[in-house]
Design an enzyme around this catalytic site. Structure first.
Site, short mmCIF file in Angstrom:
data_model
loop_
_atom_site.label_atom_id
_atom_site.label_comp_id
_atom_site.label_asym_id
_atom_site.label_seq_id
_atom_site.Cartn_x
_atom_site.Cartn_y
_atom_site.Cartn_z
N ARG A 86 0.87 -1.18 0.00
CA ARG A 86 0.00 0.00 0.00
C ARG A 86 0.90 1.23 0.00
NH1 ARG A 86 -1.56 3.82 3.67
NH2 ARG A 86 -3.55 4.83 3.25
N ASP A 143 -3.12 4.74 -2.96
CA ASP A 143 -4.40 5.15 -2.39
C ASP A 143 -5.07 6.25 -3.21
OD1 ASP A 143 -5.76 4.04 -0.28
OD2 ASP A 143 -5.34 5.69 1.09
N HIS A 175 -8.32 6.91 0.12
CA HIS A 175 -9.19 5.73 0.28
C HIS A 175 -9.54 5.12 -1.07
CE1 HIS A 175 -10.75 7.44 4.36
NE2 HIS A 175 -9.76 6.59 4.57
N HIS A 203 -17.07 5.89 2.79
CA HIS A 203 -16.09 5.15 3.59
C HIS A 203 -15.98 5.89 4.92
CE1 HIS A 203 -12.22 2.83 4.19
NE2 HIS A 203 -12.18 3.76 5.14
N ASN A 206 -12.26 6.15 11.29
CA ASN A 206 -11.58 7.25 11.96
C ASN A 206 -11.18 8.31 10.93
OD1 ASN A 206 -10.56 8.40 14.42
ND2 ASN A 206 -8.52 8.02 13.61
N GLY A 326 -15.10 1.09 9.10
CA GLY A 326 -15.45 0.62 10.44
C GLY A 326 -16.78 1.15 10.94
N ASN A 330 -20.55 -0.89 10.79
CA ASN A 330 -20.95 -1.34 12.12
C ASN A 330 -21.94 -0.45 12.86
OD1 ASN A 330 -19.21 -3.83 12.57
ND2 ASN A 330 -17.65 -2.33 11.96
#
Length: 402
Positions: A86, A143, A175, A203, A206, A326, A330
């Site tokens: 990456r 990225d 991202h 996306h 954090n 994340g 979730n």
């Protein structure tokens, strides 16, 4: 030795190396872990979630050597056919992933001032991997490259044009590996033709960003020259009037470096709540009546909804809104609140689908009468990096990208 070749995926950060080993046949993770504090005297390595073990030496190469030892224990070391890295920033030099050679490394080095905390670390990982895996093909996955399809009107800042020409001041977006993976999965899940489709992907983690994907190509994104622009995030402010920062500087005497630190590490969810950058903590606090936790969540949601609506304007039509990352995967609360803000698009929610845990995986969460399909798709950047490595290394897996 493993039955099939494997791909080692490496994410070298400023103080850590995250790694995963994927089977080249099915792109399934066989091993994963992280070396942390690698430039300090307290470097550790954790594999498959086990307790961290102290490393004897500091630095990228000793940490990667310790990772190699873990592969050797599991008879995987001789099966490593490809290494995928990456890379945070490809500038405008890389429109897609690339096989690592001296020329590619020099180009990455040349654009590293755009992301000094990350790119130099990424290069250190490549150099160390060359020493430890001589002759193994390495692939760099950027990225930023997915967003190189943005038109000038989408990437230009309304500053004197010479800054773009002379200093590379423009929107690059980030991202990209996640947005690319999720867009490919979304076409499959929603039954869309990639050549004739319109998606907005959120996306949310954090770090957080929005991407408009038209006919499989990124046409707009919320992050800018750096990952600071756009959405409010865990500790990043996102969009802020520069005049407000100039006013703060005039009143407090803070330097540009002070303000840069403030908007990157002291703002966002943490800055407004005064409590935490972790949304899970804030959701609990909100339920207990913490007013600033509630304010932080409502501000976060407002910014997300506003950016989704704005990015939809870059599409010819809006087929789907996809949540990932994340928080996106979730938090049923954030998804519900965002989609309530977007009722102007004729969106309805299926609460039973939305309220499923993150472990439920890919699913459509909009109601049957919704004018726009809304879905949750877990991101998998490691798999995307491995697939790119396999494609460029001409070792094709038995699965396709989607």
């Amino acid at each position: 030795m493993h039955e099939y070749p494997v791909v080692l995926v490496i994410n070298s950060g400023s103080s850590s190396i995250k790694f995963s080993v994927l089977d080249a046949q099915r792109c399934e993770v066989l091993l994963a872990g992280i070396a942390e504090g690698i430039n300090s005297g307290s470097a550790t390595l954790s594999v498959n979630g086990a307790a961290p073990v102290a490393l004897a030496q500091r630095g990228y190469e000793p940490a990667l050597a310790a990772i190699c030892a873990e592969l050797e224990k599991r008879s995987l070391i001789d099966s490593v056919a490809l290494i995928g890295h990456r890379v945070a920033h490809g500038g405008n030099l890389f429109q897609q992933s690339a096989i690592v050679d001296d020329e590619v490394m020099e180009k990455i080095r040349r654009i590293s001032p755009l992301a000094p905390l990350h790119n130099y670390a990424n290069l250190s990982g490549m150099v160390s991997a060359r020493h430890l895996f001589p002759g193994v093909t390495q692939v760099a996955v950027f990225d930023t490259s997915f967003h190189q399809t943005l038109a000038p009107e989408a990437w230009l800042y309304a500053l004197p044009y010479r800054y773009a020409q002379e200093y590379g001041v423009r929107r690059y977006g980030f991202h990209g590996t996640s947005h690319r993976y999720v867009s490919q999965r979304a076409h499959h899940l929603l039954g869309l033709s990639e050549a004739d489709s319109g998606l907005v992907i959120a996306h949310l983690g954090n770090g957080a960003s929005i991407c408009a994907v038209r006919n499989g190509r990124s046409v707009d994104t919320s992050m800018g020259m750096t990952p600071l622009e756009g959405l409010m995030m865990g500790t990043r402010s996102g969009d802020v009037d520069f005049g407000a920062l100039a006013w703060i500087a005039s009143q407090t005497g803070q330097s540009i470096a002070d303000l840069e630190q403030m908007v990157n590490t002291e703002s966002g969810l943490l800055g407004i709540s005064g409590l935490s950058s972790d949304l899970r903590v804030l959701e609990r606090a909100q339920r207990e009546g913490h007013q600033r936790a509630d304010l932080a969540i409502r501000t976060f949601v407002h910014r997300i909804a506003r950016h989704i609506g704005g990015h939809a304007a870059s599409l010819r039509r809006l087929d789907g809104i996809i949540f990932t990352g994340g928080i996106g995967e979730n938090s049923a609360l954030i998804r519900r609140m965002v989609l309530e803000h977007l009722s102007v698009f004729g969106i309805t929610l299926a609460p039973d689908k939305n309220n499923m845990p993150g472990s439920a995986g890919e699913r459509i969460i909009s109601g049957e009468d919704s004018a726009v399909i809304c879905a949750v798709i877990p991101t998998d950047e490691e798999r995307m990096i491995a697939l790119d490595a396999l494609r460029l290394g001409k070792i094709m897996p038995s699965i396709e990208y989607a």
